[in-house]
Design an enzyme around this catalytic site. Structure first.
Site, PDB file in Angstrom:
ATOM      1  CG  HIS A 297      -2.052   0.934   1.187  1.00 32.22           C
ATOM      2  ND1 HIS A 297      -2.318   1.758   0.113  1.00 32.22           N
ATOM      3  CD2 HIS A 297      -2.994   1.248   2.126  1.00 32.22           C
ATOM      4  CE1 HIS A 297      -3.362   2.512   0.386  1.00 32.22           C
ATOM      5  NE2 HIS A 297      -3.798   2.230   1.606  1.00 32.22           N
ATOM      6  CG  HIS A 336      -4.066   0.908  -9.051  1.00 29.93           C
ATOM      7  ND1 HIS A 336      -5.332   0.777  -8.551  1.00 29.93           N
ATOM      8  CD2 HIS A 336      -3.409   1.762  -8.206  1.00 29.93           C
ATOM      9  CE1 HIS A 336      -5.445   1.524  -7.460  1.00 29.93           C
ATOM     10  NE2 HIS A 336      -4.309   2.123  -7.231  1.00 29.93           N
ATOM     11  CG  ASP A 392       2.675   4.071  -5.740  1.00 28.17           C
ATOM     12  OD1 ASP A 392       2.600   4.997  -4.918  1.00 28.17           O
ATOM     13  OD2 ASP A 392       1.855   3.152  -5.809  1.00 28.17           O
TER      14      ASP A 392
END
Length: 493
Positions: A297, A336, A392
């Site tokens: 996460h 994702h 990210d």
């Protein structure tokens, strides 16, 4: 609740035939969803040899490991279309907000449902800033951690610690309807905790950062933006008229806005699960912070940098790609759980990265990252699996270019996500029908009823996962185990 019937004239319903009993059920469809409790009406006698623990007489249960297709709440906050790459806060596209809004303006939107007027935003910003100051005792608490403590461990503990200061904010002390009444007094208490948590998030994060640096803590300054104050608290060493770089301040604000919420992700769900017991919001936020701590996460952008460091140079990318395809390596920053196409936040992050690199210089890992991006986007293996870059992939490069240590990356995720956690928590507290404690069901597959066996008559059960692991001892423990002393117990194998 679905009821057994022979036929149905409903059009907006699901017709289910239970082949165990021959009964037909009509289950209403509302907002393209059905109530899981409707299946409790679908009872049947146990089949021959079926385990009593299946409880067929109590109706069907819905199995959904990992919440792949289970809706647990009705929400007005964030909408995601993973197939189309759409992310909207309260109906506003994330692209428009990132271009025109600020983190605190977006925080107001997420929590209260509308974009604020100028006076409303001014009041909100002032309250958040005012409540950013920490009690002096909290400094001692943060100082009690070792110099090498992970900043997320400090932040998680500090959020929980805050709850001990505010008895008026604790439903266990003030009554369980403290936040669910929805009257003026209840809303005022709720808003005060929201100001406190958003305001103190940057203060606590900066304190966790400076513990590592061995520096004194900095009182939140006045007159700076939310992210400007954060940078000031982390970096100010007594310089006169110290002002953070405006490009870095703006970049951090954009990243905070992008990370403010993302529907019912793991940490938001943790906050709601914890909050459903009507615990105080500080404990609920601490639980969310702990959930975010995990590498699947909040630690994902840190994992990207570690991956790029392990790859090294761009010429090593092809070998890494092949290792990923052989499942020998893990590809971080691509794909994702929700998005099956490009993450809409990733395009904004790339633009932000360009602005940051203009003043910091390009990160030495950038070329490796771009080579990896190009290779993955052209490889059928990744294209077929829809593994596009996510938020990210580039955000870690920005944080690295700005000089943040790797283990601080999850903190930079947690601080803005406090806003989303609070928005969902507030919505649940004020939802129609009140709050019910979240209590999922399970499918029990363990042993059926069996009788206790005296220790002398038990068979040996051995092997991996079935017995405790043997631990190798060293140092004082090893020497003590070899020593002789009165009362020493020698375990029998």
């Amino acid at each position: 609740m679905g009821r057994p019937t022979e036929s149905s004239t409903l059009t907006n319903s699901l017709t289910v035939r239970d082949n165990r009993t021959g009964k037909v059920y009509d289950v209403p469809i509302v907002d393209n969803s059905i109530q899981a409790t409707a299946f409790k009406a679908m009872t049947a006698p146990a089949a021959p040899g079926e385990r009593e623990e299946n409880e067929t007489y109590k109706g069907l249960r819905v199995a959904d490991k990992g919440f792949l297709n289970t809706a647990v709440i009705r929400s007005e906050i964030t909408y995601i279309d993973g197939d189309a790459g759409v992310l909207r806060y309260r109906g506003y596209p994330i692209e428009q907000l990132a271009l025109h809004s600020s983190h605190l303006e977006t925080a107001y939107l997420l929590i209260y449902g509308t974009l604020p007027t100028k006076p409303q935003l001014s009041v909100f910003e002032a309250e958040v800033s005012h409540h950013g100051v920490i009690h002096a005792d909290a400094e001692q608490f943060c100082r009690s951690f070792r110099y090498d403590a992970h900043p997320m461990a400090i932040l998680t503990s500090a959020f929980s610690y805050l709850g001990s200061y505010y008895g008026e904010a604790n439903p266990s002390l003030q009554g369980q309807s403290l936040y669910t009444k929805g009257d003026a007094a209840s809303l005022s208490i709720m808003d005060k905790q929201i100001y406190r948590l958003i305001g103190k998030a940057t203060t606590l994060a900066a304190m966790a950062y400076r513990v590592r640096q061995g520096r004194e803590f900095v009182t939140p300054p006045t007159g700076l933006s939310y992210t400007g104050s954060f940078l000031y608290q982390m970096d100010h060493l007594g310089e006169e008229n110290y002002t953070p770089n405006p490009v870095l301040e703006k970049a951090l604000d954009v990243l905070f806005l992008l990370h403010a919420d993302h529907e019912l992700n793991a940490s938001a769900t943790t906050v709601l699960q914890t909050g459903s017991s009507l615990v105080d919001p500080y404990s609920a936020i601490a639980a969310g912070c702990a959930s975010l701590y995990g590498p699947l996460h909040g630690g994902a952008n840190e994992a990207v940098i570690r991956m790029l460091i392990s790859i090294g140079k761009p010429e090593n990318v092809p070998a890494f790609i092949e290792a990923v395809k052989k499942r020998e390596k893990v590809l971080s920053g691509f794909g994702h759980r929700v998005y099956k196409t490009s993450d809409p936040r990733s395009f904004i992050v790339r633009k932000t990265a360009d602005e940051v690199f203009k003043i910091t210089g390009k990160d030495e890992l950038l070329e490796t990252a771009m080579a990896l991006h190009e290779a993955a986007m052209k490889d059928e293996y990744f294209v077929k699996r829809k593994l596009a870059p996510n938020v990210d992939f580039c955000s870690g490069l920005i944080y690295r270019a700005m000089g943040f240590p790797l283990d601080f990356f999850p903190v930079l995720f947690a601080v803005p996500r406090v806003v989303g956690w609070l928005a969902h928590w507030r919505q649940m507290m004020l939802q129609e029908g009140g709050v019910k404690i979240w209590r999922p069901r399970q499918i029990f597959v363990g042993a059926s009823k069996r009788d206790y066996v005296p220790i002398e008559a038990r068979p040996l059960v051995d092997g991996p996962k079935k017995t405790p692991s043997a631990i190798a001892h060293s140092g004082i423990t090893k020497r003590t185990m070899l020593a002789s002393f009165k009362g020493k117990v020698v375990p029998k194998l």
